[in-house]
Design a protein around this motif. Structure first.
Motif, PDB file in Angstrom:
ATOM      1  N   SER A 189       0.835  -1.197   0.000  1.00 16.00           N
ATOM      2  CA  SER A 189       0.000   0.000   0.000  1.00 16.00           C
ATOM      3  C   SER A 189       0.873   1.251   0.000  1.00 16.00           C
ATOM      4  N   THR A 190       0.266   2.359  -0.394  1.00 13.14           N
ATOM      5  CA  THR A 190       0.949   3.644  -0.427  1.00 13.14           C
ATOM      6  C   THR A 190       0.410   4.510   0.699  1.00 13.14           C
ATOM      7  N   ASN A 191       1.319   5.029   1.522  1.00 18.75           N
ATOM      8  CA  ASN A 191       0.915   5.876   2.642  1.00 18.75           C
ATOM      9  C   ASN A 191       0.135   7.085   2.132  1.00 18.75           C
ATOM     10  N   LEU A 192      -0.962   7.385   2.806  1.00 23.33           N
ATOM     11  CA  LEU A 192      -1.850   8.510   2.560  1.00 23.33           C
ATOM     12  C   LEU A 192      -2.625   8.404   1.247  1.00 23.33           C
ATOM     13  N   THR A 193      -2.493   7.295   0.544  1.00 28.27           N
ATOM     14  CA  THR A 193      -3.320   7.037  -0.637  1.00 28.27           C
ATOM     15  C   THR A 193      -4.256   5.867  -0.360  1.00 28.27           C
ATOM     16  N   GLU A 194      -3.728   4.826   0.279  1.00 27.72           N
ATOM     17  CA  GLU A 194      -4.510   3.645   0.611  1.00 27.72           C
ATOM     18  C   GLU A 194      -4.335   3.238   2.071  1.00 27.72           C
ATOM     19  N   ALA A 195      -3.467   3.912   2.775  1.00 27.85           N
ATOM     20  CA  ALA A 195      -3.109   3.476   4.124  1.00 27.85           C
ATOM     21  C   ALA A 195      -2.593   4.648   4.949  1.00 27.85           C
ATOM     22  N   ILE A 196      -2.553   4.442   6.250  1.00 28.98           N
ATOM     23  CA  ILE A 196      -1.847   5.354   7.145  1.00 28.98           C
ATOM     24  C   ILE A 196      -0.789   4.515   7.851  1.00 28.98           C
ATOM     25  N   ASN A 241     -12.430  13.710   2.369  1.00 30.13           N
ATOM     26  CA  ASN A 241     -11.067  13.227   2.610  1.00 30.13           C
ATOM     27  C   ASN A 241     -11.083  11.789   3.125  1.00 30.13           C
ATOM     28  N   TYR A 242     -11.999  11.515   4.050  1.00 29.00           N
ATOM     29  CA  TYR A 242     -12.104  10.173   4.619  1.00 29.00           C
ATOM     30  C   TYR A 242     -12.418   9.153   3.524  1.00 29.00           C
ATOM     31  N   HIS A 243     -13.436   9.446   2.730  1.00 30.34           N
ATOM     32  CA  HIS A 243     -13.861   8.478   1.714  1.00 30.34           C
ATOM     33  C   HIS A 243     -12.831   8.307   0.606  1.00 30.34           C
ATOM     34  N   THR A 244     -12.072   9.337   0.302  1.00 22.26           N
ATOM     35  CA  THR A 244     -11.012   9.194  -0.700  1.00 22.26           C
ATOM     36  C   THR A 244      -9.989   8.163  -0.242  1.00 22.26           C
ATOM     37  N   LEU A 245      -9.534   8.269   1.000  1.00 21.80           N
ATOM     38  CA  LEU A 245      -8.553   7.314   1.522  1.00 21.80           C
ATOM     39  C   LEU A 245      -9.175   5.927   1.721  1.00 21.80           C
TER      40      LEU A 245
END
Length: 142
Positions: free
Chosen positions: A80-87, A110-114
């Motif tokens: 996964s990519t941080n701040l695109t699909e994950a934290i 913002n929530y739904h985008t991530l």
């Protein structure tokens, strides 16, 4: 904000002690219906210090469109990519930076985008077409 902790971890004395200190922590134990549980939460934590292989609870949470607050170990094998699909917790330079990101995620867009990024990643990497389509094609041709 309320924090719900589910699963066998609720039996640990350290977790019970933590929950007893804070009225906004709820220990659920094992839940009968994970679908209901996932629909009731916005974030899932997976602060795993060790482990190997893909963490099925992380994949499962992402597949339900939940944002996982996880360590690098939690995301191993998921790519996964941080701040695109994950934290990814280790990617934050301080707790203040993490808090600022969580405040940003209070915004529904913002929530739904991530969350949708997480769900889409799991569908692309572990969905039916990726995992079982080759078998289905083989069975149809033999």
């Amino acid at each position: 904000k309320t924090f719900a902790i589910a699963g066998g971890v609720c039996k640990l004395p350290e977790v019970k002690k933590l929950a007893s200190k804070y009225p906004n922590i709820s220990l659920l134990g094992y839940v009968a219906d994970l679908k209901d549980f996932y629909s009731s939460v916005r974030f899932i934590t997976a602060a795993l210090p060790v482990g190997s292989g893909i963490k099925i609870k992380v994949v499962e949470g992402m597949a339900h469109g939940k944002i996982i607050l996880g360590t690098k170990k939690a995301y191993e094998g998921i790519n996964s990519t941080n701040l695109t699909e994950a934290i990814v917790l280790e990617e934050f330079t301080s707790i203040e930076v993490l808090k600022a990101k969580l405040v940003e995620l209070e915004n529904e867009e913002n929530y739904h985008t991530l969350a949708n990024g997480a769900k889409g990643l799991i569908k692309r990497r572990f969905g039916f077409d990726k995992l079982f389509k080759p078998l289905d094609d083989y069975m149809n041709n033999n």
